[in-house]
Structures are given as structure tokens and as C-alpha cells.
Design a protein around this motif. Structure first.
Motif, PDB file in Angstrom:
ATOM      1  N   TYR A  13       0.743  -1.371   0.058  1.00 25.17           N
ATOM      2  CA  TYR A  13      -0.056   0.108  -0.045  1.00 25.17           C
ATOM      3  C   TYR A  13       0.962   1.355   0.067  1.00 25.17           C
ATOM      4  N   LYS A  14       2.053   1.118   0.270  1.00 22.09           N
ATOM      5  CA  LYS A  14       3.098   2.155   0.287  1.00 22.09           C
ATOM      6  C   LYS A  14       3.458   2.739  -0.863  1.00 22.09           C
ATOM      7  N   LEU A  15       3.324   1.662  -2.021  1.00 18.47           N
ATOM      8  CA  LEU A  15       3.985   1.989  -3.370  1.00 18.47           C
ATOM      9  C   LEU A  15       2.691   2.071  -4.269  1.00 18.47           C
ATOM     10  N   TYR A  16       1.732   1.393  -4.030  1.00 17.80           N
ATOM     11  CA  TYR A  16       0.726   1.330  -5.136  1.00 17.80           C
ATOM     12  C   TYR A  16       0.152   2.680  -5.758  1.00 17.80           C
ATOM     13  N   PRO A  17       0.145   3.651  -4.933  1.00 19.96           N
ATOM     14  CA  PRO A  17      -0.795   4.776  -5.856  1.00 19.96           C
ATOM     15  C   PRO A  17       0.415   5.465  -7.038  1.00 19.96           C
ATOM     16  N   LEU A  40      -0.331 -15.661   4.448  1.00 18.34           N
ATOM     17  CA  LEU A  40      -1.482 -15.453   5.378  1.00 18.34           C
ATOM     18  C   LEU A  40      -0.983 -15.082   6.776  1.00 18.34           C
ATOM     19  N   ASN A  41       0.233 -15.646   7.129  1.00 19.76           N
ATOM     20  CA  ASN A  41       0.882 -15.380   8.388  1.00 19.76           C
ATOM     21  C   ASN A  41       0.951 -13.748   8.624  1.00 19.76           C
ATOM     22  N   GLU A  42       1.761 -13.320   7.415  1.00 17.12           N
ATOM     23  CA  GLU A  42       1.981 -11.873   7.433  1.00 17.12           C
ATOM     24  C   GLU A  42       0.535 -11.084   7.546  1.00 17.12           C
ATOM     25  N   LEU A  43      -0.358 -11.311   6.672  1.00 14.89           N
ATOM     26  CA  LEU A  43      -1.837 -10.468   6.582  1.00 14.89           C
ATOM     27  C   LEU A  43      -2.488 -10.579   7.917  1.00 14.89           C
ATOM     28  N   GLU A  44      -2.221 -11.655   8.762  1.00 13.45           N
ATOM     29  CA  GLU A  44      -2.980 -11.961  10.071  1.00 13.45           C
ATOM     30  C   GLU A  44      -2.477 -10.958  11.021  1.00 13.45           C
ATOM     31  N   LYS A  45      -1.130 -10.731  10.969  1.00 13.24           N
ATOM     32  CA  LYS A  45      -0.319  -9.829  11.736  1.00 13.24           C
ATOM     33  C   LYS A  45      -0.207  -8.210  11.384  1.00 13.24           C
ATOM     34  N   SER A  46      -0.793  -7.975  10.174  1.00 11.89           N
ATOM     35  CA  SER A  46      -0.488  -6.590   9.713  1.00 11.89           C
ATOM     36  C   SER A  46      -1.742  -5.699  10.609  1.00 11.89           C
ATOM     37  N   ALA A  47      -1.530  -4.404  10.536  1.00 10.18           N
ATOM     38  CA  ALA A  47      -2.300  -3.492  11.042  1.00 10.18           C
ATOM     39  C   ALA A  47      -3.559  -3.302  10.464  1.00 10.18           C
ATOM     40  N   ASP A  48      -4.521  -3.093  11.343  1.00  9.24           N
ATOM     41  CA  ASP A  48      -5.958  -2.976  10.714  1.00  9.24           C
ATOM     42  C   ASP A  48      -6.163  -1.505  10.198  1.00  9.24           C
ATOM     43  N   SER A  49      -6.017  -1.059   9.057  1.00  7.36           N
ATOM     44  CA  SER A  49      -6.027   0.173   8.740  1.00  7.36           C
ATOM     45  C   SER A  49      -6.708   0.222   7.141  1.00  7.36           C
ATOM     46  N   ALA A  50      -7.441   1.376   7.013  1.00 11.85           N
ATOM     47  CA  ALA A  50      -8.074   1.330   5.526  1.00 11.85           C
ATOM     48  C   ALA A  50      -6.952   1.560   4.443  1.00 11.85           C
ATOM     49  N   GLU A  51      -5.940   2.167   4.726  1.00 14.92           N
ATOM     50  CA  GLU A  51      -4.760   2.264   3.708  1.00 14.92           C
ATOM     51  C   GLU A  51      -4.324   0.659   3.526  1.00 14.92           C
ATOM     52  N   ILE A  52      -4.141   0.075   4.399  1.00 13.59           N
ATOM     53  CA  ILE A  52      -3.609  -1.329   3.955  1.00 13.59           C
ATOM     54  C   ILE A  52      -4.447  -1.987   3.241  1.00 13.59           C
ATOM     55  N   GLU A  53      -5.893  -2.219   3.893  1.00 12.66           N
ATOM     56  CA  GLU A  53      -7.032  -2.624   3.246  1.00 12.66           C
ATOM     57  C   GLU A  53      -7.186  -2.504   1.729  1.00 12.66           C
ATOM     58  N   THR A  54      -7.031  -1.159   1.325  1.00  8.81           N
ATOM     59  CA  THR A  54      -7.263  -0.481  -0.062  1.00  8.81           C
ATOM     60  C   THR A  54      -6.195  -1.075  -0.920  1.00  8.81           C
ATOM     61  N   GLY A  55      -4.885  -1.098  -0.355  1.00 11.46           N
ATOM     62  CA  GLY A  55      -3.640  -1.557  -1.201  1.00 11.46           C
ATOM     63  C   GLY A  55      -3.904  -3.029  -1.269  1.00 11.46           C
ATOM     64  N   VAL A  56      -4.457  -3.850  -0.346  1.00 12.96           N
ATOM     65  CA  VAL A  56      -4.385  -5.289  -0.648  1.00 12.96           C
ATOM     66  C   VAL A  56      -5.451  -5.473  -1.688  1.00 12.96           C
ATOM     67  N   HIS A  57      -6.691  -4.812  -1.692  1.00 11.61           N
ATOM     68  CA  HIS A  57      -7.828  -4.962  -2.633  1.00 11.61           C
ATOM     69  C   HIS A  57      -7.058  -4.479  -4.227  1.00 11.61           C
ATOM     70  N   LYS A  58      -6.348  -3.533  -3.882  1.00 19.25           N
ATOM     71  CA  LYS A  58      -5.804  -3.087  -5.278  1.00 19.25           C
ATOM     72  C   LYS A  58      -4.748  -4.190  -6.022  1.00 19.25           C
ATOM     73  N   PHE A  59      -4.093  -4.902  -4.770  1.00 19.38           N
ATOM     74  CA  PHE A  59      -3.015  -5.812  -5.365  1.00 19.38           C
ATOM     75  C   PHE A  59      -3.882  -7.166  -6.020  1.00 19.38           C
ATOM     76  N   ILE A  60      -4.962  -7.396  -5.452  1.00 17.62           N
ATOM     77  CA  ILE A  60      -5.795  -8.451  -5.917  1.00 17.62           C
ATOM     78  C   ILE A  60      -6.213  -8.099  -7.342  1.00 17.62           C
ATOM     79  N   GLU A  61      -7.015  -6.901  -7.490  1.00 10.97           N
ATOM     80  CA  GLU A  61      -7.465  -6.341  -8.892  1.00 10.97           C
ATOM     81  C   GLU A  61      -6.367  -6.336  -9.749  1.00 10.97           C
ATOM     82  N   TRP A  62      -5.153  -5.728  -9.558  1.00 11.70           N
ATOM     83  CA  TRP A  62      -4.235  -6.033 -10.528  1.00 11.70           C
ATOM     84  C   TRP A  62      -3.588  -7.374 -10.982  1.00 11.70           C
TER      85      TRP A  62
END
Length: 802
Positions: A53-57, A107-129
């Protein structure tokens, strides 16, 4: 002055990128990617989606992104995926294993990641691409691939072909901005050409892992989008995931041609394997007659290592169809040794460490930790998988379960969910009943017992036990059974049988009960209660328990048969006389260390064995001077009571119970023909009853008890087991003690008669289970119970137990 100018020049040079102030790799990527970059290629050891999410924009306008991962991809997963690519596809099991291993770190990484709108948007963008093809991820097999290289290819017509950044940063939040890194930006065309050529070469030999990444995020991760209903389905899938792959596992089970392949048995085996893997032990506890021995053999097929089967001796007979050795042989289970449940001391002297799996038939026999046999079994089971086979693992109290579970779980450090300290749990259950008067608080007592049993099921057994009732089997597997021509017989409600005393017999019976239950002290069995020396509470309680059980024994003998009572009365009288004689000589012999063995003998109805044990243990001789005066006083009073009872019974000339039973055998429609099974707890009653039946009702009557030979056992099987190797029809009636109430098939009969009622009600279930088999030819099972008279029942409460 010159030094300061040099420092200023270095600080403005963008060639080196360290994530220090003004030198952040993420900011540099934002500049370069926004400058008409067409393709972005990354070679990294570690890739974390949560840092994406830090890079996708900055990547929105990039046409194609390729990420080549090295170190973070599991080598086994890579090998599986490589083979899949070469062969076109893998079988389901291998494919599932590969996907699971690839997605594990994601899965291990995502379960430990912070719960934020920024990260969620980046993850969904990852799937879209990934879905659009804009983003591809591959894994490379080279285990020494440590490079971190980022290649940007600019658009056509740009004055530069592209740029390369290489150094220490992985494609993660830490590598992009948080950690102190050391990266260099290469601007020469020759550097770009070398880097892109090398990347393309590695890319060509890598394996595409985009799909496992997508599957993990979409279907398993915290970022998956579910409706409430889909979440429910997801829960069911995760819980039953292993069961969904059962078709391939079921194909691995070998069932001999002459046996039916029953779904309820196969699924029990798969459930048991799951429990065994999780907890190191399992109860195979389907109700009687469902084929637990066959299920155990199917389970053994699925387990590695050498097997040890511990079972009652009559279930190890290789001449008997359905015995453990024959079933394991039929089902091609190799590397198995068999040992009698009564010869554990022989096992201890051998190499018990060679076994991986221990199967214990009739494990309910090991429900008391204080016995020597339990201690030996615990040593044998230590560090092994343990399979407990019993339709009735809980006989008397929930602590029965604790003793068996401790054969494979630590009592104070179990891995049962939310129940680390099992000892404390079961102690708590016992405390609820402590001090409660069973008779005065009868309703409360039974409610508490039921609540304890429910709590034991909910908190312990549901994790460790495979158990289905006939009703459940018919409900869920009825179609399969019907297709294979099997059915369960109907079990009629028990028919009560009664007998009447004459006026004289009634008076003698009542007076005997009164004397044995109120005036008799049982001092011969409680010497330590009169001892003035040191005695701990455990020893005192053991003496009290022994006295209680000996009282029950006397009353039960009276209810079993007048014949058995007379013999028991004679042994009691003789035993008291010996103890009194020894006391006069200054000696008192005690058996503290054998109290557990005494209780075993009590349960086996071996009163003679108890007396022998008490007499043989003369190592603990105490001086009569160390006992209170009440001891000899109570001994003599009890002895006078026994002689008084004996004198009364000299006037009893007939046996009203046998007379009533004889008439019933001659007149009852279901008893006049067909094979009958008659059970009694008393060996002496069995001997007496068999002789009476032979003489007055049916010559074709066979007796089986603890004194019977192996040849007589084979005769029983040949005449009453529908699956006998060599069936014959020499006997119509079988009279047996409890020795045949477990583990044998007697289903050429459909009638069980309980001549007396055991104090342990599960015995009744076991007895009927001998004829209530899934492959019986009968449509109906009949049971008859001789209930105690009202007076006797008040003393020991057997009718309620039934």
C-alpha cells in the motif's frame, strides 16, 4: 570550508538511497514511477503485501508489474508447482499441499498486519491487478537468490531507456521507508541492459504463484469480503476441510472381499485419525454391536509404526472369528503384537519402546489409577499413540474418564481446549457431590450426576471421543446400510420377573438384611479403623470403602441365589474365626498395599480371591496390643451374627427364585424355544443355575465362568456366535458370568436374561450388546430382568440402576 562543500554535495546526490531524511526509497520510487514508467520489475528475497500500500499509488499508470520472489518461497512448494507445470496438473492432494505451503507466509503476514483503511485498499488493489494481468508474481528455485533489484523501463521515446535500483531493501514497508538501508540508483544504459537481461532469464525459469497469493487473500485472509452466510460457510469449510478430502483417503482403506464396506465405519476411522493426530489418543466408543474391532483395524492401516493390542484373553483366540489377531490379519495390518489384559507384567519385561500405537480393548477396565495393572499400562502407553476401545468408558463416575485420558494426556497440562488442568476439573465435579446424601437428596443427587456427565461430554469427550448411537447411524447412514442389506433389530423394553417368598422365608430374608445392613460392623475388613498407630486419611478411606463393598457383596449374594449366599456366608464365618484366633495369639494381619487389587476382585465377583489375598499378605503383621478393645469386641459380635444367620438359614428348604424361573422357562413363549443367554454376576449362582436347568428344563445347557477351559470357550462360540468358523448346535441355553459380557458375539440368540442385576448398570448394556449386533438375523431383541425384592432393593438400590 572545503569539507562542508563536499558534505553538501553528497547530501544532494540521489545515487545513494538510505531511508534517512530526504533519502527515502519510497519517495524516489514515486518520482521515477510517475515519470512515464511503463514496466516495473522487482527481484526481491522477501515480498510483503502489507507494504504494497505504500507504493501502489505511484504504480497506477504503470502497464505491467512483475515481482520475482526468492527466499520467502518454500522450496517444497516450489518443487510441487514446478512438477505441476511440467505434468499439466497434480493430483488433488499434492496440489492442495502446494497451495497451502505457498500461501502460508502470506496468510501469516496478513493476520499480523495493522488494521487500517490504507492497508486494506492496497491489498484490494493488489488483487485487482493480479486478476487483470497487470501484476504477476513468480517464485524462483535458487535458494541462494539474495539480490534486491528494481528495474524501471520508461515509455517509448524517453531520453533514457530506464533506471535500476539495487541494494539492501526488500519490497516491504520496512525496506521502503522504515529501516536504515543502503541502495544505489544506476542510470547508465549498460547497467539497465544487464539488469533487465538477467531478470528476464531468471523470470523464464521461475514458477507462477499469482494464483495461490490471490486464493489466500480472497478466501482465507482477514481482508476477504464475506456476507454473514458466506462467513458461516467459511467456518464450516475450515472446520471440515480435512473431511472434504476423504474420498481419496477412503480409497486407501483396504476392506477384505468377505466384509462389507460401511460408510459409518470408514468415517469413524477418519474422525478418529483426526483426534489421534491432535491429542495423541482417542476413544473409539460407538455403542455395542457396531464393529469397533473392525474400525480399529482400519485405523491401524492409516498409522505408521508398530502396533500393540491389549485385550481380554478370550478376544485374542486365533480360533475365533472376530478376534483381534484374526481381524488384523484379515485387514492386512502388519507389525502387530497381541497381549492379554491380564499379562501386562510380561510386557513390562520386554522392549515396549518399539511400539508406536497401543490399542486397548475394554479400556473401561482401567478406570482406577490406584491399581497395579493401571500403573503398568501407564508405563506401556507413555509417549505412544493410544486408542481406547470401549462402548462404556464411563461406568461409575466422571473420574473413570480422567484415568483413561491420562494414558495419553498429562493430567495437569493437557492440550484440550480451555482445559489445561484436567485434575482440577474432575476434582471440581466430585466436590459437587461431596457430602450429598444419595437417599435423602435423591432428586438433587441425580440432577447433579447428570450435570456432571454433561459437563464431561462438553468439555472433554467431544474432543477425544468418536461415539455414535444406533439412532444416529440409522439417521445418517441408513441408506448405505439398507443398500448393503443390514439393519438394527428392535429392542423390546425389559420384561420384569419376580418371585415370592413363603411367610417363613420372608421373615428370614428380612431379618438377614437387617442384621447385615445395620448391626454388622464388617470389622474383619476394617482393622485399621481400630489401629492406634499412625494411619493416613487415604488408608482410612480405603478401609471404609472395603467395608461398604463387602456389605454390598453380601446383599447381592442374597439376591443372586440362596445357594450363593449360603456359600458366601460360610466363607465369611470361617474368615472371621481365623482372624479372631490370630488376634488371641497377638497378631493382626493387614493388606494396605493390595486395596486396589481387592476392589478389582470385588468387581470380578471373586470373594474367594479376596480372602486369599488378605491371608497371603502376611508381611504386614501388627501387634494386637496396638488395637483398641472395640476391635475384638466387634469381631466377636459380627461372628455371633454370622452364626445366628447361618442357624436361621438352616430352616430354609427351598429356592423360590429358581422355582419361579423354572416355571417361566417352561411357559414363556419366547423362552421355550430358540437360544437363550442367561447372565449372573456370581460364579456360584451360575454353577447352581446351570445344574438346575440341565436337570429340570433343558439338558442342552452349557456353563461358562472364570473356571471354564479354552475348549469350553470354543464350544460357546461354535453354538452362539453367528460368525463362528465351525458352527454347531449342541446347546440351546448358555449360563454365564460377566466374563462373556464384553467383546464376544452371541447373536445366534436374541434373548438375554439377567438372573441378577449388577451394581454397575453399564453391565446391562454390555450384556444385551452380545446379541444386539448389526448383522443379526433377528428383528427383535428381548431382555428379562429378575428384579430384587423390595427389601433387598432398599438395601442396595439395584432396581433404579437398571
Amino acid at each position: 570550508m572545503a569539507q562542508n562543500l563536499h558534505s553538501a554535495a553528497v547530501s544532494s546526490d540521489l545515487t545513494f538511497i538510505t531511508n534517512e531524511a530526504g533519502k527515502c526509497l519510497r519517495d524516489r520510487f514515486t518520482v521515477l514511477l510517475g515519470k512515464d514508467t511503463r514496466f516495473f520489475d522487482c527481484l526481491v528475497g522477501y515480498f510483503f503485501i502489507s507494504g504494497f500500500y505504500k507504493l501502489y499509488p505511484a504504480l497506477e499508470n504503470v502497464e505491467r508489474i512483475r515481482i520475482l520472489v526468492g527466499l520467502q518461497t518454500d522450496r517444497t512448494a516450489y518443487d510441487l508447482l514446478q512438477r505441476a507445470r511440467e505434468q499439466g496438473e497434480l493430483n488433488l492432494k499434492s496440489h492442495a499441499s502446494a497451495k497451502e505451503q505457498v500461501s502460508k507466509d502470506v496468510l501469516n503476514e496478513l493476520e499480523k498486519s495493522a488494521d487500517s483503511a490504507e492497508i486494506e485498499t492496497g491489498v484490494h488493489k493488489f488483487i485487482e491487478w493480479i486478476r487483470s494481468g497487470k501484476l504477476e508474481i513468480k517464485a524462483h528455485p535458487a535458494e541462494n537468490l539474495h539480490a534486491k533489484v528494481y528495474i524501471m523501463t520508461f515509455a517509448e521515446g524517453d531520453r533514457d531507456k530506464g533506471r535500476v535500483i539495487t541494494g539492501s531493501s526488500n519490497l516491504s514497508q520496512a525496506g521502503l521507508q522504515d529501516n536504515l538501508e543502503f541502495n544505489v540508483e544506476l542510470k547508465n544504459r549498460a547497467d539497465y541492459d544487464f539488469a533487465i537481461a538477467k531478470f528476464n532469464k531468471l523470470w523464464a525459469t521461475a514458477v507462477d504463484v499469482s494464483q495461490p497469493y490471490e486464493d489466500t487473500i480472497v478466501n482465507k485472509s482477514p481482508f476477504a469480503s464475506f456476507t454473514p452466510y458466506e462467513l458461516y460457510l467459511k467456518f464450516l469449510y475450515e472446520y471440515f476441510r480435512n473431511e472434504l478430502n476423504r474420498p481419496s483417503e477412503l480409497e486407501d482403506m483396504y476392506v477384505p472381499e468377505e466384509f462389507k464396506k460401511l460408510k459409518y465405519q470408514e468415517e469413524a476411522v477418519l474422525n478418529a485419525r483426526k483426534v489421534l493426530d491432535e491429542y495423541g489418543g482417542v476413544f473409539l466408543s460407538d455403542v455395542v454391536g457396531l464393529g469397533k474391532t473392525y474400525m480399529a483395524a482400519l485405523l491401524a492401516q492409516q498409522l505408521d509404526g508398530r502396533h500393540l493390542v491389549i485385550a481380554p484373553p478370550h478376544l485374542l483366540d486365533r480360533e475365533k472369528r472376530g478376534s483381534w489377531p484374526n481381524v488384523f490379519s484379515d485387514f492386512q495390518v502388519r507389525q502387530t503384537d497381541f497381549e492379554s489384559i491380564g499379562k501386562l507384567d510380561d510386557l513390562i519385561g520386554r522392549d515396549i519402546f518399539k511400539y508406536t500405537n497401543v490399542f486397548i480393548d475394554e479400556s473401561n477396565r482401567f478406570r482406577t489409577e490406584t491399581t497395579q495393572s493401571y500403573e503398568m499400562l501407564a508405563r506401556i502407553c507413555r509417549g505412544k499413540r493410544v486408542i481406547l476401545v470401549s462402548a462404556t468408558p464411563l461406568n461409575n463416575t466422571p473420574r473413570d474418564i480422567l484415568s483413561q485420558v491420562k494414558l495419553f494426556q498429562a493430567g495437569k497440562a493437557s492440550n484440550i481446549p480451555n482445559l489445561r488442568n484436567m485434575e482440577a476439573f474432575f476434582t471440581g465435579l466430585e466436590a459437587k457431590l461431596k457430602g450429598m446424601d444419595r437417599q435423602a437428596d435423591r432428586e438433587l443427587f441425580f440432577r447433579t450426576v447428570q450435570a456432571n456427565a454433561k459437563e464431561t461430554r462438553e468439555k472433554v469427550l467431544k474432543f477425544l471421543m468418536v461415539r455414535r448411537t444406533r439412532t444416529e447411524i440409522e439417521k445418517y447412514y441408513g441408506g448405505d446400510m439398507k443398500q448393503q442389506g443390514l439393519k438394527f433389530p428392535e429392542v423390546e423394553d425389559p420384561t420384569p420377573l419376580f418371585y415370592k417368598f413363603s411367610k417363613q422365608e420372608n421373615e428370614i430374608f428380612n431379618e438377614t438384611l437387617k442384621l447385615l445392613t445395620s448391626e454388622f460392623t464388617y470389622a474383619r475388613y476394617t482393622p485399621l479403623l481400630y489401629y492406634e498407630g499412625k494411619m493416613d486419611e487415604r488408608e482410612r478411606q480405603g478401609q471404609l470403602n472395603l467395608a461398604k463393598f463387602m456389605k454390598i457383596l453380601m446383599v447381592k449374594r442374597l439376591e443372586s441365589s440362596f445357594h450363593a449366599f449360603r456359600l458366601t456366608l460360610g466363607r465369611f464365618t470361617h474368615s472371621y474365626a481365623r482372624v479372631i484366633t490370630e488376634f488371641k495369639k497377638g497378631n493382626v494381619y493387614i493388606s494396605k498395599k493390595h486395596i486396589g487389587k481387592i476392589f478389582e476382585l470385588l468387581e470380578q465377583d471373586d470373594q474367594e480371591g479376596i480372602e486369599n489375598l488378605l491371608e497371603q499378605d502376611k508381611a504386614e503383621r501388627l501387634s494386637a496390643k496396638d488395637f483398641t478393645a472395640k476391635f475384638i469386641m466387634h469381631l466377636k459380635a459380627d461372628y455371633r451374627t454370622l452364626r445366628r444367620i447361618k442357624k436361621m438359614w438352616a430352616n430354609v428348604r427351598r429356592d423360590p427364585k429358581w422355582i419361579a424361573f423354572r416355571d417361566i422357562l417352561r411357559s414363556e413363549r419366547n423362552l421355550k424355544k430358540g437360544k437363550l443367554i442367561i447372565f449372573t454376576e456370581s460364579q456360584e449362582t451360575a454353577e447352581y443355575l446351570a445344574a438346575c436347568i440341565r436337570t429340570e428344563v433343558e439338558p442342552q445347557t452349557i456353563l461358562f465362568s472364570g473356571k471354564s477351559s479354552e475348549a469350553e470357550h470354543r464350544e460357546v462360540i461354535a453354538n452362539f456366535d453367528a460368525n463362528a468358523f465351525k458352527p454347531c448346535d449342541d446347546y440351546r441355553i448358555l449360563v454365564s458370568t460377566e466374563i462373556l459380557s464384553e467383546g464376544v458375539n452371541l447373536h445366534r440368540s436374541n434373548v438375554v436374561i439377567n438372573y441378577d442385576i449388577p451394581w454397575n448398570p453399564t453391565r446391562l448394556i454390555q450384556r444385551v450388546g452380545r446379541v444386539n449386533r448389526v448383522d443379526t438375523k433377528f428383528d427383535t431383541i428381548y431382555t428379562y430382568n429378575f428384579f430384587p425384592t423390595d427389601e433387598g432393593n432398599d438395601a442396595i438400590k439395584l432396581r433404579e440402576a437398571a
